[in-house]
Design an enzyme around this catalytic site. Structure first.
Site, short mmCIF file in Angstrom:
data_model
loop_
_atom_site.label_atom_id
_atom_site.label_comp_id
_atom_site.label_asym_id
_atom_site.label_seq_id
_atom_site.Cartn_x
_atom_site.Cartn_y
_atom_site.Cartn_z
N TYR A 1 -7.64 14.61 -9.44
CA TYR A 1 -6.60 13.99 -10.25
C TYR A 1 -5.61 15.03 -10.77
O TYR A 1 -4.40 14.82 -10.74
CB TYR A 1 -7.28 13.26 -11.41
CG TYR A 1 -6.37 12.44 -12.30
CD1 TYR A 1 -5.93 11.19 -11.90
CD2 TYR A 1 -5.99 12.90 -13.55
CE1 TYR A 1 -5.12 10.42 -12.72
CE2 TYR A 1 -5.19 12.14 -14.38
CZ TYR A 1 -4.75 10.90 -13.96
OH TYR A 1 -3.96 10.14 -14.78
N ASP B 1 0.86 -1.18 0.00
CA ASP B 1 0.00 0.00 0.00
C ASP B 1 0.90 1.24 0.00
O ASP B 1 1.51 1.56 1.01
CB ASP B 1 -0.90 -0.01 1.24
CG ASP B 1 -1.92 1.12 1.23
OD1 ASP B 1 -1.75 2.11 0.47
OD2 ASP B 1 -2.91 1.03 1.99
N LYS C 1 -1.62 15.12 -10.04
CA LYS C 1 -0.64 14.99 -11.10
C LYS C 1 0.22 16.25 -11.25
O LYS C 1 1.40 16.16 -11.61
CB LYS C 1 -1.34 14.66 -12.42
CG LYS C 1 -2.03 13.30 -12.41
CD LYS C 1 -1.06 12.17 -12.07
CE LYS C 1 -1.70 10.81 -12.17
NZ LYS C 1 -0.76 9.69 -11.88
N SER D 1 0.69 13.25 -15.61
CA SER D 1 -0.34 13.17 -16.64
C SER D 1 -0.38 14.50 -17.37
O SER D 1 0.01 15.53 -16.82
CB SER D 1 -1.70 12.89 -16.01
OG SER D 1 -2.77 13.17 -16.90
#
Length: 262
Positions: A152, A60, A156, A139
C-alpha cells in the site's frame, strides 16, 4: 445549491462506497454530472440515490481498454470531461519481509495502474474540453512510515510522485489541466474498517506489528475528504497545482494518538 461545479462533468472511480461515494454525492449536489465507476455493482445503488445527475458504469481500472471505452463513452454522452477523481484502491497488510507477489501486484494494479491509465485517457478529453482537474487519492502512508503496509505504501508513494509529474507535463505543454494528490489518514470507510480483521486473519508468520495504521486512532468522515475533493474539482482552486494535500487532523505530525475534533 450553490452550483460550484455547475456545467462540469466528473468521473469518480471506486465510487461504490467510502470516499468515492461521498465525493460523487457532493459533486452532484454542486451541479456536476457524475459518472460513478467501480467493479462493485453497489455503485448502481449510489447513483440511483443521487438521481438523474449521476450514472454508474462497471469499470475495472486495471484495464487500459476499459479506460479508453469509459472516456469515449463519457464524451459521446456528456460532450465533455472536466474532472477525474482517481479514487479506486485496495489495501493488503504486509511487511517488507512478508510481502507477496500476488498481493503486491493486486494493490499496485488497482491503485497505480488505474491512476496511470486514467490520466492517460482523461488528459486528451480535458484538452478537448478546454481544461480540467485531475485528483489522485494517495495517503499519508506516502509521507510517514507504516510498518504493516508495504504494498500500500509503495502504491500511494507512486501516486503522490506521479501526480506532480502530470501537473508539470500539463503545465509545460500548455494545457489548462491541474493535477493534485490528496493524502488522507484512516477515515470511517469500509476499506479502513476491514484492516483489523485482515490483521487477525494474517498468518502467524506474517510479521505484522502492533502499530496503528493511518497515524493514530482519530478517524475522519468520508465527507471531510469529499469537501477537499470538491474544492480541488472547482474553479476556486485554479491556482493549486501539483500539490500533495494532507488531510489527517495533524496525525502525521503528532506523536501518539490524535483526538477527534470536537
Amino acid at each position: 445549491m450553490s452550483g460550484r461545479l455547475a456545467g462540469k462533468v466528473a468521473v469518480v472511480t471506486g465510487a461504490a462506497k467510502g470516499l468515492g461515494a461521498a465525493a460523487a454525492r457532493m459533486f452532484a449536489a454542486e451541479g456536476a454530472r457524475v459518472i460513478l465507476t467501480d467493479v462493485d455493482a453497489g455503485g448502481e445503488n449510489i447513483a440511483r440515490t443521487i438521481g438523474t445527475a449521476a450514472r454508474f458504469v462497471h469499470h475495472d481500472v486495471r484495464r487500459e481498454s476499459e479506460w479508453s471505452a469509459l472516456i469515449a463513452g463519457v464524451e459521446a454522452r456528456e460532450g465533455r470531461l472536466d474532472i477525474l477523481v482517481n479514487n479506486a484502491g485496495v489495501v493488503e497488510l504486509d511487511t517488507p519481509e512478508g510481502i507477496t507477489e500476488d498481493s503486491y501486484r493486486m494493490v499496485m494494479s488497482v491503485s497505480v495502474d488505474g491512476m496511470v491509465w486514467g490520466c492517460k485517457h482523461a488528459i486528451p478529453a480535458m484538452r478537448r474540453s478546454g481544461g480540467g482537474s485531475v485528483i489522485n487519492l494517495s495517503s499519508i502512508a506516502a509521507v510517514q512510515g507504516e510498518p504493516n503496509n508495504a504494498s500500500y505504501t509503495a502504491a500511494k508513494g507512486a501516486i503522490d510522485a506521479y501526480s506532480r509529474m502530470v501537473a508539470v507535463y500539463c503545465g509545460q505543454t500548455g494545457l489548462a489541466i491541474r493535477c493534485n494528490a490528496v493524502l488522507p489518514n484512516g477515515m470511517h470507510t469500509p476499506m479502513v474498517a476491514s484492516v483489523p480483521e485482515k490483521k487477525r486473519a494474517a498468518a502467524p508468520g506474517a510479521g505484522l506489528l502492533d502499530a496503528v495504521p493511518g497515524g493514530g486512532n482519530a478517524r475522519g468522515e468520508p465527507e471531510d475528504v469529499g469537501a477537499l475533493l470538491l474544492f480541488l474539482a472547482s474553479d476556486e482552486s485554479r491556482w493549486i497545482n501539483g500539490q500533495s494535500l494532507v488531510i489527517d487532523n495533524g496525525a502525521s505530525i503528532t506523536k501518539g494518538a490524535v483526538p477527534s475534533p470536537a
